[in-house]
Design an enzyme around this catalytic site. Structure first.
Site, PDB file in Angstrom:
ATOM      1  N   ASP A  79      -6.253 -23.868  42.376  1.00 32.89           N
ATOM      2  CA  ASP A  79      -5.374 -22.911  43.058  1.00 32.89           C
ATOM      3  C   ASP A  79      -4.876 -21.820  42.118  1.00 32.89           C
ATOM      4  OD1 ASP A  79      -3.763 -24.453  41.471  1.00 32.89           O
ATOM      5  OD2 ASP A  79      -2.561 -25.299  43.099  1.00 32.89           O
TER       6      ASP A  79
ATOM      7  N   ASN B  61      -3.387 -29.387  51.856  1.00 30.54           N
ATOM      8  CA  ASN B  61      -4.534 -30.281  52.036  1.00 30.54           C
ATOM      9  C   ASN B  61      -4.123 -31.566  52.757  1.00 30.54           C
ATOM     10  OD1 ASN B  61      -6.639 -28.752  50.878  1.00 30.54           O
ATOM     11  ND2 ASN B  61      -6.058 -29.383  48.821  1.00 30.54           N
TER      12      ASN B  61
ATOM     13  N   ASP C   7      -9.127 -24.766  51.983  1.00 37.77           N
ATOM     14  CA  ASP C   7     -10.134 -23.760  51.606  1.00 37.77           C
ATOM     15  C   ASP C   7      -9.774 -22.396  52.175  1.00 37.77           C
ATOM     16  OD1 ASP C   7     -11.587 -25.589  50.174  1.00 37.77           O
ATOM     17  OD2 ASP C   7     -13.123 -25.892  51.719  1.00 37.77           O
TER      18      ASP C   7
ATOM     19  N   HIS D 255      -8.486 -30.353  54.348  1.00 38.04           N
ATOM     20  CA  HIS D 255      -9.100 -29.586  53.264  1.00 38.04           C
ATOM     21  C   HIS D 255      -9.724 -28.267  53.739  1.00 38.04           C
ATOM     22  CE1 HIS D 255      -8.548 -32.395  49.940  1.00 38.04           C
ATOM     23  NE2 HIS D 255      -8.688 -33.356  50.841  1.00 38.04           N
TER      24      HIS D 255
END
Length: 300
Positions: free
Chosen positions: A220, A185, A194, A190
């Site tokens: 996660d 990230n 994803d 981000h």
């Protein structure tokens, strides 16, 4: 059979009512293919052997009386809508039938072809919407895997089914953690994070069997349950995951490398004391953290 014909199973023991329903539906523009059974047992057998879009079910059959027939069909095939047919204009029975999963309640002798066709169309649409809502509440929006709620519900059922079935009825719960999520990230953004979660879901789907239940618990963390295995099968499962991960990383050009920490918990219902799915998840989670720490030490 026409390609777009609706396949209907009519469970009705009165030949006159069977003929009437066939005539009412034949008079409408919609194409129907109707299979009839005059016993609950025969209807359930046909259901097991064939594919149907909807069930028209009489509640009073030679081998079943009242709502038990509905409950058996709903337990056997919850994804198929059921319309109850009965000669009784009983509002309390109608309400209970809907509570037990019927999409509609039709009284014989009070319906015509247009009404029954409309009831079928509405029942299928309501049932489709109901399944969509149910699936949304049980699945993770990002990865399409089950969420925690869906996993626990299905895993509990798998544990229950496995109990007392003898050798080879063991279950493995696998806890999977996507390592370095914060790094992905922070360095790549981000959206890349994803994508990493989605890619992890793809890796897990390719490594586990269709019959296994896979979920994203949140963040996660992922989990799966595999049934019908021995404890010695864990090594093969670990290898399948490693191979699937390596193959994915080789093909994922331009994406951050995925690294997974794994933990396993084994339960043999035939020999062990009863275990809850929460206990198995916790055990696999602890084993995963041990794996993560060991690999950190090896890289140091």
């Amino acid at each position: 059979m026409e390609e777009n014909a609706l396949r209907i199973l009519l469970v009705e023991d009165n030949p006159g009512d069977v003929r009437l329903i066939r005539e009412l539906l034949a008079a409408e523009d919609t194409s129907f293919v109707i299979s009839a059974a005059d016993r609950l047992a025969l209807g359930l057998q046909q259901f097991a052997d064939q594919t149907f879009d909807l069930v028209l079910l009489d509640l009073f059959l030679p081998d079943s009386m009242g709502l038990d027939a509905l409950r058996q069909f709903r337990a056997t095939a919850p994804s198929v809508p059921v319309i109850v047919l009965t000669g009784l204009n009983d509002e309390r029975l109608a309400i209970q039938a809907v509570r037990d999963g019927a999409q509609d309640y039709l009284v014989k002798g009070q319906i015509d072809g247009r009404q029954i066709t409309r009831a079928i169309r509405y029942a299928r649409e309501r049932h489709r919407m109901m399944l969509e809502v149910r699936d949304q509440s049980l699945t993770d929006e990002l990865t399409g895997l089950y969420n925690r709620r869906g996993f626990v519900a299905l895993a509990q059922e798998m544990v229950k089914r496995a109990a007392g079935t003898g050798p080879g009825s063991g279950l493995v719960v696998t806890f999977i953690d996507l390592d370095g999520m914060k790094h992905i990230n922070d360095r790549f953004g981000h959206k890349a994070g994803d994508r990493a979660l989605i890619r992890t879901g793809e890796v897990l789907r390719s490594a586990f069997r269709i019959s296994d239940v896979i979920a994203r618990l949140g963040g996660d963390e992922f989990v799966s349950i595999t049934a019908g295995v021995e404890k010695s099968d864990i090594d093969a499962l670990r290898l399948r995951l490693a191979n699937a991960l390596a193959a994915h990383n080789r093909q994922a050009a331009g994406e951050p490398e995925l690294l997974l920490s794994l933990g396993f918990a084994y339960y043999d219902p035939a020999t062990g004391s009863p275990r809850s799915i929460d206990e198995l998840i916790a055990e696999a989670d602890a084993a995963m953290y041990l794996d993560k720490n060991n690999r950190k030490k090896a890289r140091a």
